[in-house]
Design a protein around this motif. Structure first.
Motif, PDB file in Angstrom:
ATOM      1  N   GLU A  48       0.882  -1.114  -0.089  1.00 24.87           N
ATOM      2  CA  GLU A  48      -0.101  -0.097   0.046  1.00 24.87           C
ATOM      3  C   GLU A  48       1.026   1.162   0.047  1.00 24.87           C
ATOM      4  O   GLU A  48       1.882   1.218   0.757  1.00 24.87           O
ATOM      5  CB  GLU A  48      -0.904   0.059   1.284  1.00 24.87           C
ATOM      6  N   TRP A  49       0.798   2.106  -0.986  1.00 26.01           N
ATOM      7  CA  TRP A  49       1.616   3.305  -0.956  1.00 26.01           C
ATOM      8  C   TRP A  49       0.798   4.573  -0.801  1.00 26.01           C
ATOM      9  O   TRP A  49      -0.444   4.363  -1.625  1.00 26.01           O
ATOM     10  CB  TRP A  49       2.334   3.373  -2.321  1.00 26.01           C
ATOM     11  N   PRO A  50       1.206   5.481  -0.261  1.00 28.38           N
ATOM     12  CA  PRO A  50       2.463   5.664   0.227  1.00 28.38           C
ATOM     13  C   PRO A  50       2.705   4.479   1.568  1.00 28.38           C
ATOM     14  O   PRO A  50       1.725   4.403   2.304  1.00 28.38           O
ATOM     15  CB  PRO A  50       2.359   7.106   0.953  1.00 28.38           C
ATOM     16  N   ASN A  51       3.861   4.499   1.955  1.00 25.98           N
ATOM     17  CA  ASN A  51       4.216   3.224   2.817  1.00 25.98           C
ATOM     18  C   ASN A  51       5.267   3.859   3.821  1.00 25.98           C
ATOM     19  O   ASN A  51       5.394   3.133   4.746  1.00 25.98           O
ATOM     20  CB  ASN A  51       4.938   2.023   1.973  1.00 25.98           C
ATOM     21  N   ARG A  52       5.446   5.089   3.957  1.00 18.63           N
ATOM     22  CA  ARG A  52       6.348   5.570   4.646  1.00 18.63           C
ATOM     23  C   ARG A  52       5.647   7.075   5.020  1.00 18.63           C
ATOM     24  O   ARG A  52       5.126   7.808   4.362  1.00 18.63           O
ATOM     25  CB  ARG A  52       7.659   5.924   4.643  1.00 18.63           C
ATOM     26  N   PRO A  53       5.860   7.688   6.498  1.00 18.76           N
ATOM     27  CA  PRO A  53       5.403   9.025   6.510  1.00 18.76           C
ATOM     28  C   PRO A  53       6.115  10.087   5.750  1.00 18.76           C
ATOM     29  O   PRO A  53       5.482  11.243   5.435  1.00 18.76           O
ATOM     30  CB  PRO A  53       5.721   9.255   8.191  1.00 18.76           C
ATOM     31  N   ASP A  54       7.406  10.000   5.350  1.00 18.39           N
ATOM     32  CA  ASP A  54       7.936  10.900   4.551  1.00 18.39           C
ATOM     33  C   ASP A  54       7.635  10.736   3.079  1.00 18.39           C
ATOM     34  O   ASP A  54       8.290  11.313   2.176  1.00 18.39           O
ATOM     35  CB  ASP A  54       9.440  10.688   4.726  1.00 18.39           C
ATOM     36  N   SER A  55       6.896   9.830   2.780  1.00 13.04           N
ATOM     37  CA  SER A  55       6.367   9.415   1.219  1.00 13.04           C
ATOM     38  C   SER A  55       5.830  10.893   0.571  1.00 13.04           C
ATOM     39  O   SER A  55       4.942  11.439   1.340  1.00 13.04           O
ATOM     40  CB  SER A  55       5.509   8.354   0.918  1.00 13.04           C
ATOM     41  N   LYS A  56       6.163  11.178  -0.594  1.00 14.76           N
ATOM     42  CA  LYS A  56       5.631  12.441  -1.234  1.00 14.76           C
ATOM     43  C   LYS A  56       4.936  12.053  -2.591  1.00 14.76           C
ATOM     44  O   LYS A  56       5.523  11.256  -3.230  1.00 14.76           O
ATOM     45  CB  LYS A  56       6.593  13.462  -1.313  1.00 14.76           C
ATOM     46  N   TYR A  57       3.754  12.699  -3.134  1.00 16.28           N
ATOM     47  CA  TYR A  57       3.218  12.599  -4.349  1.00 16.28           C
ATOM     48  C   TYR A  57       3.084  13.968  -4.820  1.00 16.28           C
ATOM     49  O   TYR A  57       2.061  14.513  -4.119  1.00 16.28           O
ATOM     50  CB  TYR A  57       2.026  11.797  -4.187  1.00 16.28           C
ATOM     51  N   TYR A  58       3.211  14.139  -6.147  1.00 14.17           N
ATOM     52  CA  TYR A  58       3.097  15.331  -6.756  1.00 14.17           C
ATOM     53  C   TYR A  58       2.214  15.170  -8.127  1.00 14.17           C
ATOM     54  O   TYR A  58       2.728  14.340  -8.779  1.00 14.17           O
ATOM     55  CB  TYR A  58       4.255  16.044  -7.023  1.00 14.17           C
ATOM     56  N   TYR A  59       1.157  15.675  -8.481  1.00 10.94           N
ATOM     57  CA  TYR A  59       0.439  15.691  -9.635  1.00 10.94           C
ATOM     58  C   TYR A  59       0.456  16.951 -10.283  1.00 10.94           C
ATOM     59  O   TYR A  59      -0.070  18.141  -9.879  1.00 10.94           O
ATOM     60  CB  TYR A  59      -0.903  15.279  -9.580  1.00 10.94           C
ATOM     61  N   ARG A  60       1.273  17.200 -11.567  1.00 18.03           N
ATOM     62  CA  ARG A  60       1.517  18.361 -12.116  1.00 18.03           C
ATOM     63  C   ARG A  60       2.006  19.445 -11.243  1.00 18.03           C
ATOM     64  O   ARG A  60       1.616  20.750 -11.369  1.00 18.03           O
ATOM     65  CB  ARG A  60       0.190  18.989 -12.773  1.00 18.03           C
ATOM     66  N   GLY A  61       3.054  19.174 -10.540  1.00 21.54           N
ATOM     67  CA  GLY A  61       3.863  19.977  -9.755  1.00 21.54           C
ATOM     68  C   GLY A  61       3.073  20.200  -8.277  1.00 21.54           C
ATOM     69  O   GLY A  61       3.744  20.902  -7.412  1.00 21.54           O
ATOM     70  N   VAL A  62       1.983  19.770  -8.123  1.00 19.92           N
ATOM     71  CA  VAL A  62       1.261  20.093  -6.571  1.00 19.92           C
ATOM     72  C   VAL A  62       1.365  18.972  -5.915  1.00 19.92           C
ATOM     73  O   VAL A  62       0.823  17.864  -6.374  1.00 19.92           O
ATOM     74  CB  VAL A  62      -0.030  20.685  -6.947  1.00 19.92           C
ATOM     75  N   GLU A  63       1.674  19.084  -4.624  1.00 20.49           N
ATOM     76  CA  GLU A  63       1.443  17.859  -3.739  1.00 20.49           C
ATOM     77  C   GLU A  63       0.118  17.519  -3.447  1.00 20.49           C
ATOM     78  O   GLU A  63      -0.684  18.406  -3.225  1.00 20.49           O
ATOM     79  CB  GLU A  63       2.217  18.212  -2.464  1.00 20.49           C
ATOM     80  N   GLU A  64      -0.208  16.165  -3.437  1.00 23.78           N
ATOM     81  CA  GLU A  64      -1.741  15.703  -3.536  1.00 23.78           C
ATOM     82  C   GLU A  64      -1.619  14.383  -2.625  1.00 23.78           C
ATOM     83  O   GLU A  64      -0.710  13.776  -2.502  1.00 23.78           O
ATOM     84  CB  GLU A  64      -2.090  15.306  -4.793  1.00 23.78           C
ATOM     85  N   PRO A  65      -2.756  14.393  -1.784  1.00 20.60           N
ATOM     86  CA  PRO A  65      -2.892  13.140  -1.215  1.00 20.60           C
ATOM     87  C   PRO A  65      -3.493  12.010  -2.196  1.00 20.60           C
ATOM     88  O   PRO A  65      -4.263  12.244  -3.125  1.00 20.60           O
ATOM     89  CB  PRO A  65      -3.957  13.260  -0.146  1.00 20.60           C
ATOM     90  N   ILE A  66      -2.921  10.929  -1.796  1.00 18.79           N
ATOM     91  CA  ILE A  66      -2.989   9.759  -2.711  1.00 18.79           C
ATOM     92  C   ILE A  66      -3.008   8.398  -1.907  1.00 18.79           C
ATOM     93  O   ILE A  66      -2.202   8.417  -0.949  1.00 18.79           O
ATOM     94  CB  ILE A  66      -2.128   9.720  -4.123  1.00 18.79           C
ATOM     95  N   ARG A  67      -3.437   7.384  -2.555  1.00 18.26           N
ATOM     96  CA  ARG A  67      -3.237   6.104  -1.941  1.00 18.26           C
ATOM     97  C   ARG A  67      -3.559   5.025  -2.930  1.00 18.26           C
ATOM     98  O   ARG A  67      -4.791   5.294  -3.664  1.00 18.26           O
ATOM     99  CB  ARG A  67      -4.202   5.652  -0.736  1.00 18.26           C
ATOM    100  N   ILE A  68      -2.583   3.888  -3.246  1.00 17.90           N
ATOM    101  CA  ILE A  68      -2.584   3.117  -4.446  1.00 17.90           C
ATOM    102  C   ILE A  68      -2.048   1.839  -3.584  1.00 17.90           C
ATOM    103  O   ILE A  68      -1.524   1.613  -2.669  1.00 17.90           O
ATOM    104  CB  ILE A  68      -1.894   3.403  -5.382  1.00 17.90           C
ATOM    105  N   SER A  69      -2.876   0.751  -4.018  1.00 16.32           N
ATOM    106  CA  SER A  69      -2.401  -0.706  -3.711  1.00 16.32           C
ATOM    107  C   SER A  69      -1.663  -1.010  -4.957  1.00 16.32           C
ATOM    108  O   SER A  69      -1.944  -0.954  -6.203  1.00 16.32           O
ATOM    109  CB  SER A  69      -3.656  -1.613  -3.537  1.00 16.32           C
TER     110      SER A  69
END
Length: 169
Positions: A48-69
């Motif tokens: 399950e990602w993000p898998n660490r508190p320091d995980s970061k995800y950006y969509y078109r340059g903007v940080e966004e919340p996301i969860r993927i399996s």
């Protein structure tokens, strides 16, 4: 960059280490079961990602919340990654699933210095669609906005140190 444009090859850029094919699915469990029972593919390693508190995800340059399996399996020299979007409104996985119903989403190449490669590609008009930190600490990835240009997406990944090409330790 449009499908009809011809980009010049950035100086010295050669992507030679294909390590992964990413496929977006609507039901990760059903897909892994079918691949195993029909084709003998497996065992899969799931995350399950993000898998660490320091995980970061950006969509078109903007940080966004996301969860993927995700589920991974090594097939020869290439890793198969299955991705099921779970949460988050702004992400290319969810968009792809909604538009196409799923399927092959990207091919991933490992690069020794992702920042240099992204800088070179930007000069040719290739932009980053989404990016983030990887499953393994120190890993970074960038999904390039190449759908119109190539008909598929290209992802780049940088992992510090030696790499066996796998996403999950």
């Amino acid at each position: 960059m449009t499908a009809g444009s011809s980009a010049s090859l950035p100086n010295g850029l050669e992507l030679k280490r294909l390590v992964q094919i990413g496929i977006v699915v609507s039901d990760l469990s059903q897909t892994t079961r079918a691949l195993t029972s029909l084709f003998g593919i497996g065992p899969f390693r799931t995350v399950e990602w993000p898998n660490r508190p320091d995980s970061k995800y950006y969509y078109r340059g903007v940080e966004e919340p996301i969860r993927i399996s995700q589920a991974f399996v090594q097939l020869g020299d290439v890793e198969l990654e299955l991705i099921q979007p779970v949460a988050g409104e702004c992400n290319a996985y969810k968009e792809f699933l909604e538009k196409s119903g799923g399927g092959i989403h990207h091919v991933l190449f490992e690069v020794p210095d992702i920042d240099v490669v992204l800088e070179q590609l930007a000069k040719s008009g290739v932009t980053v669609l989404q990016a983030g930190t990887g499953i393994r600490p120190g890993t970074r990835w960038a999904l390039l906005d190449t759908q119109k240009l190539l008909g598929f997406l290209v992802e780049l990944r940088h992992r510090p140190g030696a790499s066996d090409g796998t996403s999950v330790p």
